[in-house]
Design a protein around this motif. Structure first.
Motif, PDB file in Angstrom:
ATOM      1  N   GLY A   7     -27.987  24.084 -55.320  1.00  0.00           N
ATOM      2  CA  GLY A   7     -28.484  22.956 -54.537  1.00  0.00           C
ATOM      3  C   GLY A   7     -29.971  22.814 -54.774  1.00  0.00           C
ATOM      4  N   CYS A   9     -33.636  20.433 -53.947  1.00  0.00           N
ATOM      5  CA  CYS A   9     -34.308  19.432 -53.123  1.00  0.00           C
ATOM      6  C   CYS A   9     -35.811  19.521 -53.361  1.00  0.00           C
ATOM      7  CB  CYS A   9     -33.997  19.654 -51.648  1.00  0.00           C
ATOM      8  SG  CYS A   9     -34.590  18.317 -50.602  1.00  0.00           S
ATOM      9  N   ALA A  77     -37.645  21.745 -44.264  1.00  0.00           N
ATOM     10  CA  ALA A  77     -36.769  20.604 -44.525  1.00  0.00           C
ATOM     11  C   ALA A  77     -36.160  20.681 -45.917  1.00  0.00           C
ATOM     12  CB  ALA A  77     -37.548  19.298 -44.357  1.00  0.00           C
ATOM     13  N   ARG A  78     -36.965  21.067 -46.902  1.00  0.00           N
ATOM     14  CA  ARG A  78     -36.459  21.170 -48.280  1.00  0.00           C
ATOM     15  C   ARG A  78     -35.434  22.299 -48.405  1.00  0.00           C
ATOM     16  NH1 ARG A  78     -37.687  16.182 -49.573  1.00  0.00           N
ATOM     17  NH2 ARG A  78     -39.805  15.844 -50.330  1.00  0.00           N
ATOM     18  N   GLN A  80     -33.518  23.481 -45.962  1.00  0.00           N
ATOM     19  CA  GLN A  80     -32.306  23.033 -45.272  1.00  0.00           C
ATOM     20  C   GLN A  80     -31.474  22.104 -46.158  1.00  0.00           C
ATOM     21  OE1 GLN A  80     -34.042  21.289 -41.755  1.00  0.00           O
ATOM     22  NE2 GLN A  80     -33.557  23.087 -40.506  1.00  0.00           N
ATOM     23  N   ALA A  81     -32.106  21.107 -46.740  1.00  0.00           N
ATOM     24  CA  ALA A  81     -31.380  20.144 -47.564  1.00  0.00           C
ATOM     25  C   ALA A  81     -30.758  20.817 -48.784  1.00  0.00           C
ATOM     26  CB  ALA A  81     -32.305  19.012 -47.989  1.00  0.00           C
ATOM     27  N   ALA A  82     -31.515  21.675 -49.458  1.00  0.00           N
ATOM     28  CA  ALA A  82     -30.981  22.376 -50.634  1.00  0.00           C
ATOM     29  C   ALA A  82     -29.828  23.290 -50.238  1.00  0.00           C
ATOM     30  CB  ALA A  82     -32.086  23.176 -51.325  1.00  0.00           C
ATOM     31  N   TYR A  84     -27.686  22.973 -47.618  1.00  0.00           N
ATOM     32  CA  TYR A  84     -26.490  22.185 -47.341  1.00  0.00           C
ATOM     33  C   TYR A  84     -25.847  21.699 -48.636  1.00  0.00           C
ATOM     34  CZ  TYR A  84     -27.088  22.112 -42.280  1.00  0.00           C
ATOM     35  OH  TYR A  84     -27.177  22.460 -40.957  1.00  0.00           O
ATOM     36  N   ARG A  85     -26.651  21.292 -49.596  1.00  0.00           N
ATOM     37  CA  ARG A  85     -26.116  20.867 -50.890  1.00  0.00           C
ATOM     38  C   ARG A  85     -25.450  22.031 -51.613  1.00  0.00           C
ATOM     39  NH1 ARG A  85     -31.363  17.152 -52.630  1.00  0.00           N
ATOM     40  NH2 ARG A  85     -30.915  15.477 -51.153  1.00  0.00           N
ATOM     41  N   TYR A  92     -24.078  18.688 -40.971  1.00  0.00           N
ATOM     42  CA  TYR A  92     -25.494  18.944 -40.773  1.00  0.00           C
ATOM     43  C   TYR A  92     -25.810  19.317 -39.342  1.00  0.00           C
ATOM     44  CZ  TYR A  92     -25.556  16.408 -45.153  1.00  0.00           C
ATOM     45  OH  TYR A  92     -25.303  15.992 -46.427  1.00  0.00           O
ATOM     46  N   TRP A  94     -29.183  19.555 -37.859  1.00  0.00           N
ATOM     47  CA  TRP A  94     -30.636  19.425 -37.936  1.00  0.00           C
ATOM     48  C   TRP A  94     -31.192  19.841 -36.625  1.00  0.00           C
ATOM     49  CZ3 TRP A  94     -31.283  19.068 -42.819  1.00  0.00           C
ATOM     50  CH2 TRP A  94     -30.526  18.241 -43.624  1.00  0.00           C
TER      51      TRP A  94
END
Length: 94
Positions: A7, A9, A77-78, A80-82, A84-85, A92, A94
């Motif tokens: 993942g 981001c 934030a980066r 978390q996004a990576a 989840y991917r 999610y 958040w």
């Protein structure tokens, strides 16, 4: 959450960070950090990455981070996004 694939981001722009998270066959959390501010803030960046992963119940991951002076909130934030991917999740929290 289990990491099952790669993942990614983030960007390489100033004040941002690129985070790549992938499965870690060695178990545990491994962080490879390249940062323009590593001498001053490397320990803090690693702490934010680690604590964010643990908040998501991720105990096994390899993280490659290329930091360009991102603030803690951006790093979180980066990551978390990576994550989840990398987990293939759309649930999610958040």
């Amino acid at each position: 959450m289990d990491i099952i694939k790669v993942g990614i981001c983030g960007t390489v722009e100033s004040s941002d960070i690129t985070v790549i998270i992938e499965p870690n066959p060695n178990k545990g959390i491994e962080i490879e950090l390249d940062s323009s501010v590593e001498i001053q803030f490397g320990e803090q960046i690693r702490e934010v990455i680690t604590s964010t992963l643990l908040e998501l119940n991720i105990e096994n991951a390899r993280v490659v981070a290329n930091d360009k002076g991102a603030l803690d909130c951006v790093i979180k934030a980066r990551v978390q996004a990576a994550a989840y991917r990398a987990a293939g999740s759309v649930d999610y929290k958040w």
